[in-house]
Design an enzyme around this catalytic site. Structure first.
Site, short mmCIF file in Angstrom:
data_model
loop_
_atom_site.label_atom_id
_atom_site.label_comp_id
_atom_site.label_asym_id
_atom_site.label_seq_id
_atom_site.Cartn_x
_atom_site.Cartn_y
_atom_site.Cartn_z
N GLU A 59 0.86 -1.19 0.00
CA GLU A 59 0.00 0.00 0.00
C GLU A 59 0.89 1.23 0.00
O GLU A 59 1.88 1.28 0.74
CB GLU A 59 -0.89 -0.01 1.25
CG GLU A 59 -1.73 1.25 1.41
CD GLU A 59 -2.57 1.26 2.71
OE1 GLU A 59 -3.05 0.19 3.13
OE2 GLU A 59 -2.69 2.35 3.30
N GLU A 91 -2.18 11.26 3.99
CA GLU A 91 -3.26 11.00 4.94
C GLU A 91 -3.26 12.10 5.98
O GLU A 91 -2.20 12.63 6.34
CB GLU A 91 -3.06 9.65 5.63
CG GLU A 91 -3.38 8.46 4.75
CD GLU A 91 -3.33 7.16 5.56
OE1 GLU A 91 -4.40 6.64 5.89
OE2 GLU A 91 -2.21 6.71 5.86
#
Ligand code: MG
Length: 524
Positions: A396, A401
């Protein structure tokens, strides 16, 4: 005797007229001007590096030699109405507006030049100039507002007289001076300096540009966008630091006014170089309205918490949760019960639409604010969709974020079988930025066979290298050698998003564009 004297005066008069006519009609050697395709405006000329005087003819000539797109200078008027080039109201302790030209020029500039007149300056600005604007700042009069208007009129007329109107952009702190210039010549370019008018207002008043102190644009990032929308040119002053230059370049300013033109040219070269090995292979500029383009975007749907106990239900093709409007993609979370979840939101993916292995991915985005929000710009590989690999073995890549409970702290991460957040061993980096919910920032990665570099606003934020610090370099530790797809979503609550402030809804992430570049080097 009287008759003779009159004749003499008449002769002198006609000689003077003849002379004036010669000056005004004398063809000035005109070069064809194509303004240089760069944003560099030398502030008071290019003086600093070579130790020329500011606002000297030498500094103007050097700006022309450097092919700056503009060279700035300041005009003032002497007590006897001569237009001279000087920044400060005083010259050698003499107040320019209250001193005659003859008395001022008794003192030389520090490089030995005579204090230039505007006429001399324009003439030097025409000579051997094929690419540099004369950015002429008209200083307001400290004696009266009216005198400022007179100065403006005289300056514009002199540019007209010397056939140099096509070369000039007028700038001033005095709005009425700019309006006066427009009255005399509506086609000539004008930029306002004082930083207290919106681009919309400038447009209404017929002023062509916002030439504001750099931090004005930092405080009003929305003006950058509205200037572009309203065809108002963007100029920032006085920009001498690398980071500030880079920010303005990333924001595509028309002009950057600097004391360090050489440094700015270097930054521009660097900026261009970072794109030169890439070609754009996929993009959504969101220049349409309605649902996201279905040829580019897919949806992840559902309310199963996505393994993080998140509280939203992701809906497909729901116009209130994902829509394109005013040139932006909006991913909007609502306080709205759907099935067993209390909130609705959207999770867009390029799965089944576009996959990328290596390259440059850029997302210009503005993040939501408020407790419970958890926007993400990230990537998963195709293998998780084809059930070849499960998470975290598949890998990933988290390009950005952010959780609202820790405002402005931006995280980038990589997850793999051996290094992931479940074990708290993920490869990660976080830093607090300014205003991620007020400004658009460019979140991006440069992904090659052996490293992933994370960038924010084109500045390197973090670099992860395959096998560094003894990490395993096979798929278990570096699962980044396979095609991935991009995901944009706004999660609410959950293990990381935490407690939710219900007063913040609707809450949205906005995306100005997504651009994906393939590396030319990795092309086979
Ligand atoms: Mg100036």
């Amino acid at each position: 005797m009287n008759r003779l004297k009159k004749i003499n005066i008449a002769i002198i008069g006609s000689v003077f007229l003849l002379f004036s006519a010669c000056v005004s009609t004398k063809p000035v050697a005109m070069n064809k001007i194509t303004f240089a395709d760069n944003s560099v405006v030398a502030h008071r000329g290019a003086w600093k590096k070579n130790g020329f005087s500011e606002n000297s003819i030498a500094s103007l000539k050097h700006a022309i030699e450097l092919k700056c797109t503009g060279s700035e200078f300041d005009v003032r008027m002497t007590a006897d109405d001569s237009l001279v080039i000087n920044h400060d109201p005083h010259y050698n302790n003499l107040e320019i507006e209250k001193t005659t030209y003859a008395n001022l020029i008794k003192f030389k500039l520090s490089n030995g030049e005579k204090l230039p007149t505007l006429r001399e300056y324009i003439k030097a600005g025409i000579e051997n100039n094929t690419s540099t604007r004369l950015v002429c700042e008209i200083k307001p009069s400290e004696i009266s507002k009216e005198r400022g208007q007179i100065i403006a009129t005289k300056v514009v007329q002199l540019f007209q007289k010397l056939n140099a109107e096509h070369l000039v952009a007028f700038i001033s702190f005095d709005y009425d001076i700019l309006k006066k210039i427009k009255e005399i010549n509506p086609t000539v370019s004008t930029q306002y300096l004082n930083g207290d008018k919106t681009p919309e207002q400038l447009k209404i008043d017929g002023i062509n540009g916002a030439d504001y102190r750099f931090f004005v644009f930092k405080n009003h990032p929305e003006w950058i966008e509205s200037a572009k929308k309203n065809n108002i040119t963007l100029n920032a002053w006085t920009v001498n630091e690398t980071a500030d230059m880079d920010w303005l370049l990333a924001n595509n300013f028309d002009f950057i006014t600097t004391n360090e033109p050489e440094l700015l040219f270097e930054r521009i070269a660097q900026f261009k170089a970072s794109y030169k090995d890439y070609k754009l292979v996929w993009a959504d500029e969101f220049n349409y309205s309605g649902l996201p383009d279905s040829t580019k975007w897919n949806y992840d749907i559902g309310g199963h918490g996505w393994g993080n106990n998140e509280k939203q239900f992701y809906l497909e093709k729901s116009l209130e949760n994902s829509f394109v409007k005013d040139g932006k993609l909006h991913i909007s979370a609502l306080k709205k019960t759907y099935e067993n979840m209390e909130y609705t939101s959207a999770r867009l993916t390029t799965y089944d639409r576009f996959l990328i292995q290596y390259g440059k991915i850029e997302v210009l985005a503005k993040l939501p604010e408020g407790k419970g929000t958890w926007p993400a710009i990230w990537m998963l590989p195709e293998t998780i969709r084809t059930d070849e690999e499960e998470w975290p073995l598949c890998g990933e890549i988290d390009i950005m974020e952010h959780v609202g409970k820790d405002q402005n702290m931006v995280h980038v991460s990589l997850h793999s079988e051996l290094y992931n957040h479940i074990q708290n061993t993920q490869v990660t980096h976080f830093e607090r930025l300014a205003d991620v919910s007020k400004d658009f920032h460019l979140y991006g990665i440069e992904w090659t066979t052996d490293s992933i570099k994370f960038y924010i606003d084109n500045n390197l934020f973090y670099e992860a290298i395959k096998g560094e610090n003894g990490k395993v370099a096979t798929n278990e530790g570096w699962p980044f050698e396979k095609p991935y797809y991009l995901i944009l979503n706004l999660a609410i609550g959950g293990n990381w998003g935490g407690e939710i402030d219900d007063t913040i809804f609707p809450s949205e992430m906005q995306v100005d564009y997504v651009r994906i570049y393939q590396s030319k080097i990795n092309e086979n």
